[in-house]
Design a protein around this motif. Structure first.
Motif, PDB file in Angstrom:
ATOM      1  N   GLU A  99       0.837  -1.200   0.000  1.00 55.50           N
ATOM      2  CA  GLU A  99       0.000   0.000   0.000  1.00 55.50           C
ATOM      3  C   GLU A  99       0.874   1.254   0.000  1.00 55.50           C
ATOM      4  OE1 GLU A  99      -2.382  -0.677   3.493  1.00 55.50           O
ATOM      5  OE2 GLU A  99      -3.851  -1.885   2.396  1.00 55.50           O
ATOM      6  N   ALA A 100       1.986   1.197   0.767  1.00 54.84           N
ATOM      7  CA  ALA A 100       2.897   2.347   0.810  1.00 54.84           C
ATOM      8  C   ALA A 100       3.580   2.544  -0.540  1.00 54.84           C
ATOM      9  CB  ALA A 100       3.942   2.152   1.911  1.00 54.84           C
ATOM     10  N   VAL A 101       3.922   1.438  -1.225  1.00 53.70           N
ATOM     11  CA  VAL A 101       4.533   1.538  -2.562  1.00 53.70           C
ATOM     12  C   VAL A 101       3.534   2.165  -3.525  1.00 53.70           C
ATOM     13  CG1 VAL A 101       5.347   0.200  -4.558  1.00 53.70           C
ATOM     14  CG2 VAL A 101       6.179  -0.344  -2.268  1.00 53.70           C
ATOM     15  N   SER A 102       2.288   1.692  -3.493  1.00 53.40           N
ATOM     16  CA  SER A 102       1.288   2.232  -4.420  1.00 53.40           C
ATOM     17  C   SER A 102       0.975   3.693  -4.121  1.00 53.40           C
ATOM     18  CB  SER A 102       0.010   1.394  -4.392  1.00 53.40           C
ATOM     19  OG  SER A 102      -0.641   1.550  -3.156  1.00 53.40           O
ATOM     20  N   ALA A 103       1.135   4.102  -2.869  1.00 54.95           N
ATOM     21  CA  ALA A 103       0.905   5.503  -2.507  1.00 54.95           C
ATOM     22  C   ALA A 103       2.151   6.349  -2.748  1.00 54.95           C
ATOM     23  CB  ALA A 103       0.474   5.615  -1.056  1.00 54.95           C
ATOM     24  N   GLY A 104       3.267   5.704  -3.104  1.00 54.81           N
ATOM     25  CA  GLY A 104       4.497   6.428  -3.383  1.00 54.81           C
ATOM     26  C   GLY A 104       5.289   6.786  -2.126  1.00 54.81           C
ATOM     27  N   LYS A 105       4.972   6.193  -1.002  1.00 59.65           N
ATOM     28  CA  LYS A 105       5.664   6.507   0.251  1.00 59.65           C
ATOM     29  C   LYS A 105       7.022   5.817   0.356  1.00 59.65           C
ATOM     30  CE  LYS A 105       1.436   7.398   2.814  1.00 59.65           C
ATOM     31  NZ  LYS A 105       0.588   6.952   3.912  1.00 59.65           N
ATOM     32  N   ILE A 106       7.127   4.613  -0.230  1.00 60.87           N
ATOM     33  CA  ILE A 106       8.413   3.902  -0.250  1.00 60.87           C
ATOM     34  C   ILE A 106       8.666   3.400  -1.669  1.00 60.87           C
ATOM     35  CG2 ILE A 106       8.347   3.198   2.184  1.00 60.87           C
ATOM     36  CD1 ILE A 106       7.618   0.367   1.249  1.00 60.87           C
ATOM     37  N   SER A 107       9.931   3.117  -1.945  1.00 58.76           N
ATOM     38  CA  SER A 107      10.278   2.646  -3.294  1.00 58.76           C
ATOM     39  C   SER A 107       9.984   1.154  -3.419  1.00 58.76           C
ATOM     40  CB  SER A 107      11.762   2.904  -3.582  1.00 58.76           C
ATOM     41  OG  SER A 107      12.560   2.044  -2.792  1.00 58.76           O
ATOM     42  N   ALA A 108       9.816   0.714  -4.639  1.00 52.85           N
ATOM     43  CA  ALA A 108       9.573  -0.703  -4.908  1.00 52.85           C
ATOM     44  C   ALA A 108      10.774  -1.537  -4.485  1.00 52.85           C
ATOM     45  CB  ALA A 108       9.260  -0.918  -6.381  1.00 52.85           C
ATOM     46  N   GLU A 109      11.957  -0.981  -4.649  1.00 47.55           N
ATOM     47  CA  GLU A 109      13.173  -1.707  -4.270  1.00 47.55           C
ATOM     48  C   GLU A 109      13.214  -1.967  -2.761  1.00 47.55           C
ATOM     49  OE1 GLU A 109      17.947  -0.936  -4.272  1.00 47.55           O
ATOM     50  OE2 GLU A 109      16.812  -0.156  -5.956  1.00 47.55           O
ATOM     51  N   THR A 110      12.855  -0.961  -1.964  1.00 51.73           N
ATOM     52  CA  THR A 110      12.812  -1.128  -0.506  1.00 51.73           C
ATOM     53  C   THR A 110      11.794  -2.195  -0.137  1.00 51.73           C
ATOM     54  OG1 THR A 110      13.403   1.191  -0.197  1.00 51.73           O
ATOM     55  CG2 THR A 110      12.423   0.066   1.686  1.00 51.73           C
TER      56      THR A 110
END
Length: 134
Positions: free
Chosen positions: A69-80
């Motif tokens: 959810e954080a990736v889709s919201a742009g809060k964390i990177s996909a790599e992380t």
């Protein structure tokens, strides 16, 4: 008079032997119940460990969903997200390996328990058989 005493002594002896047999049967029953109780306690502990493992896996998955959810919201990177997911998968693998090892141990205990129950049944049968034949 002496025949009467001998008869009384024989009656006492029969009563005493019967009391000893009943005591022995109670001891056997107590040992069987103790063994059964220990087996139940072991299985209970195993189930508690399984529940603990499943709860841990559930937490890992919930954390993964939150990261997605954080990736889709742009809060964390996909790599992380992928690195953390890899770590959690490795932890899950370890939890599952532990669970598999415990299940093998439970299977061994269950097999041993069955053998002990059979041995107790044979012992009780022979005790009863010997009691009836005397």
């Amino acid at each position: 008079m002496s025949e009467n005493r001998m008869s009384q002594n024989k009656d006492y002896e029969v009563a005493l032997v019967g009391a000893f047999r009943r005591e022995k049967d109670k001891d056997i029953a107590l040992k069987a119940l103790t063994a059964e109780n220990q087996a139940v306690m072991q299985l209970t502990k195993q189930r508690e460990n399984e529940i603990k493992s499943l709860k841990m896996i559930l937490r890992f998955r919930e954390a993964g969903v939150k990261r997605l959810e954080a990736v889709s919201a742009g809060k964390i990177s996909a790599e992380t997200h992928l690195l953390k997911e890899k770590e959690e998968h490795l932890k899950q693998i370890e939890v599952l390996r532990t669970q598999v090892d415990r299940n093998q141990e439970v299977t061994r205990f269950a097999t041993e328990n069955l053998h002990l129950k059979e041995e107790i049944r044979r012992h009780v049968f022979f005790s009863l058989f010997n009691s009836l034949s005397q």
